[in-house]
Design a protein around this motif. Structure first.
Motif, PDB file in Angstrom:
ATOM      1  N   MET A   1       0.848  -1.199   0.000  1.00  0.00           N
ATOM      2  CA  MET A   1       0.000   0.000   0.000  1.00  0.00           C
ATOM      3  C   MET A   1       0.875   1.238   0.000  1.00  0.00           C
ATOM      4  O   MET A   1       1.907   1.286   0.665  1.00  0.00           O
ATOM      5  CB  MET A   1      -0.921   0.005   1.220  1.00  0.00           C
ATOM      6  N   PHE A   3       0.602   5.887  -0.526  1.00  0.00           N
ATOM      7  CA  PHE A   3      -0.269   7.023  -0.237  1.00  0.00           C
ATOM      8  C   PHE A   3       0.045   8.145  -1.220  1.00  0.00           C
ATOM      9  O   PHE A   3       1.210   8.515  -1.393  1.00  0.00           O
ATOM     10  CB  PHE A   3      -0.089   7.501   1.198  1.00  0.00           C
ATOM     11  N   LEU A  70      -6.220   7.967   7.561  1.00  0.00           N
ATOM     12  CA  LEU A  70      -5.596   7.287   6.423  1.00  0.00           C
ATOM     13  C   LEU A  70      -6.323   7.637   5.129  1.00  0.00           C
ATOM     14  O   LEU A  70      -5.697   7.775   4.071  1.00  0.00           O
ATOM     15  CB  LEU A  70      -5.610   5.773   6.643  1.00  0.00           C
ATOM     16  N   PRO A  75      -4.955   6.623   0.269  1.00  0.00           N
ATOM     17  CA  PRO A  75      -4.202   5.365   0.117  1.00  0.00           C
ATOM     18  C   PRO A  75      -4.353   4.787  -1.276  1.00  0.00           C
ATOM     19  O   PRO A  75      -5.376   4.985  -1.949  1.00  0.00           O
ATOM     20  CB  PRO A  75      -4.838   4.457   1.170  1.00  0.00           C
ATOM     21  N   GLU A 303      -6.018   4.701  -6.330  1.00  0.00           N
ATOM     22  CA  GLU A 303      -6.430   5.343  -5.078  1.00  0.00           C
ATOM     23  C   GLU A 303      -7.718   4.711  -4.553  1.00  0.00           C
ATOM     24  O   GLU A 303      -8.681   4.524  -5.308  1.00  0.00           O
ATOM     25  CB  GLU A 303      -6.637   6.841  -5.281  1.00  0.00           C
TER      26      GLU A 303
END
Length: 330
Positions: A1, A3, A70, A75, A303
Motif C-alpha cells: 500500500m 499514499f 488514512l 491510500p 487510489e
C-alpha cells in the motif's frame, strides 16, 4: 500500500494523543462518592463483563479515527487495470497436422478452446483480431471489440493444407498496421520487399501484440524470421505457442511433420516476446490465460480512499453501538 498524499500521515499523531487523553480520563478519581441504590448489582455486572468490554467503544472509536486519517492521505493499492494496448492479434495455425490427437480431442479444437478463454479474459475495450493460416493466410476478423463475432469466427475455423508461419505472421502485422500486405511481383512472382505500406497507421512500440500458435514447420510462403524482423521494426511484440511434440510420437495418432520450436523461439526472441510449449489441452489453456493476463492487464497504484472511509464509518457505527449495548442500566 502507498499514499498519494503521504504528508497527511502526520495527522496520525492525533491517535496516540486521543488514546493518552482517554487513559488520563480513566485515572481521574471522583472527588465525591456517589451512592446508587443498585451499587451491588452494578459491581457484579461489571465483574461478569470483564475489564476489556468497557474499553471496546473507545478502541473502536480510535480505530475509526485512524481509518479516517488514512483516507485523508489517499491510500493506493496495486490493482489490475487494463493495459495500455491498442490491439492484439491471434494468429492460428489451421494446417492439416492440427487434426493430430496427441492433444485431446485434437490440436485445433484444443487451440479453439484456449483462444476463446484468451478472448474472454481480455479487457472488453481492447481490439482483438484473428488470422488463420495454413499454406496461405487469411484475415478472418480484423481488429474489433465485437467479442461475439470473434468467438463465432474461432468456432468456425477449418483446416488449410500446408504450413506457412511467415504468411500468418505477416497477415497479422498488416492487420495491426491497418494496411494491405505487399503484392507479389506480377512478372517473377517474388514477394515484394517487406516495407511499410503508405497507408499504414503508426504503432506505438509495445502497444500491439501478436499471439501466434503453430504445431509444425513452414513449408511454404515468406520466411518467418524476416517477417519477425519486420514486426520488430514496427514495435510489434510477438508471443509464440508451440503445440504438440518436437519429435514423432509413437503412441498417439498424429499427422504432418514435427514442431519447429527453434523458429518459434527465434520469432519471439526477435520481437521481445516469449515462447511457450503446450503438450496438453490443459497446458494450452493455462498458457493462453497467462498470456491474457500479461497482455491485457497490468497492476497500477489505484487510489482507494473510499475504502478507508468505509472502514472508518463501520468502526464508528460499531463504537456507538457497543457504547449503547454496554451502557449500565440503572
Amino acid at each position: 500500500m502507498g499514499f498519494a498524499m503521504a504528508p497527511a500521515l502526520w495527522a496520525l499523531v492525533l491517535v496516540p494523543a486521543a488514546a493518552a487523553l482517554y487513559v488520563a480520563h480513566l485515572r481521574r478519581f471522583p472527588r465525591d462518592a456517589v451512592l446508587h441504590p443498585r451499587s451491588v448489582a452494578l459491581a457484579a455486572a461489571a465483574a461478569r463483563a470483564g475489564p476489556w468490554r468497557r474499553h471496546l467503544p473507545a478502541a473502536l472509536l480510535l480505530f475509526a479515527l485512524t481509518a479516517a486519517l488514512l483516507a485523508l492521505a489517499r491510500p493506493t493499492l496495486p490493482l489490475p487495470v487494463p493495459a495500455d494496448r491498442s490491439v492484439v492479434m491471434l494468429a492460428m495455425d489451421t494446417s492439416g497436422s492440427m487434426r493430430s490427437e496427441d492433444i485431446a480431442p485434437n490440436r485445433l479444437e484444443a487451440a479453439k478452446a484456449a483462444a476463446r478463454a484468451f478472448v474472454a479474459a481480455l479487457p472488453r475495450g481492447l481490439r482483438v483480431g484473428l488470422v488463420a493460416f495454413g499454406g496461405y493466410a487469411e484475415l478472418v476478423v480484423p481488429p474489433t471489440t465485437d467479442r461475439e463475432r470473434l468467438r463465432a469466427a474461432i468456432d468456425g475455423l477449418g483446416f488449410i493444407r500446408r504450413t506457412a508461419i511467415g504468411e500468418g505472421l505477416l497477415e497479422a502485422v498488416m492487420a495491426i498496421l491497418g494496411a494491405s500486405r505487399p503484392a507479389p511481383d506480377p512478372w517473377s512472382g517474388a514477394p515484394t520487399p517487406l516495407v511499410v505500406p503508405p497507408d499504414a497507421r503508426p504503432v506505438r512500440p509495445g502497444s500491439a501484440v501478436i499471439v501466434l500458435l503453430s504445431d509444425g514447420r513452414s513449408n511454404a510462403g515468406v520466411d518467418a524470421l524476416e517477417v519477425a524482423a519486420f514486426a520488430r521494426r514496427q514495435g510489434i511484440v510477438v508471443h509464440t505457442v508451440g503445440v504438440g511434440q518436437p519429435y514423432a510420437a509413437g503412441n498417439v495418432w498424429t499427422i504432418g511433420g514435427t514442431l519447429d520450436e527453434e523458429t518459434l523461439r527465434e520469432i519471439a526472441a526477435a520481437t521481445g516476446g516469449a515462447y511457450f510449449h503446450a503438450a496438453s489441452a490443459r497446458g494450452l489453456h493455462q498458457i493462453y490465460r497467462r498470456l491474457a493476463r500479461d497482455v491485457g492487464w497490468e497492476r497500477r497504484p489505484v487510489e482507494v480512499p473510499a475504502l478507508a472511509a468505509l472502514v472508518a464509518a463501520v468502526a464508528l457505527v460499531g463504537a456507538l453501538g457497543t457504547a449503547i449495548v454496554l451502557r449500565p442500566v440503572g
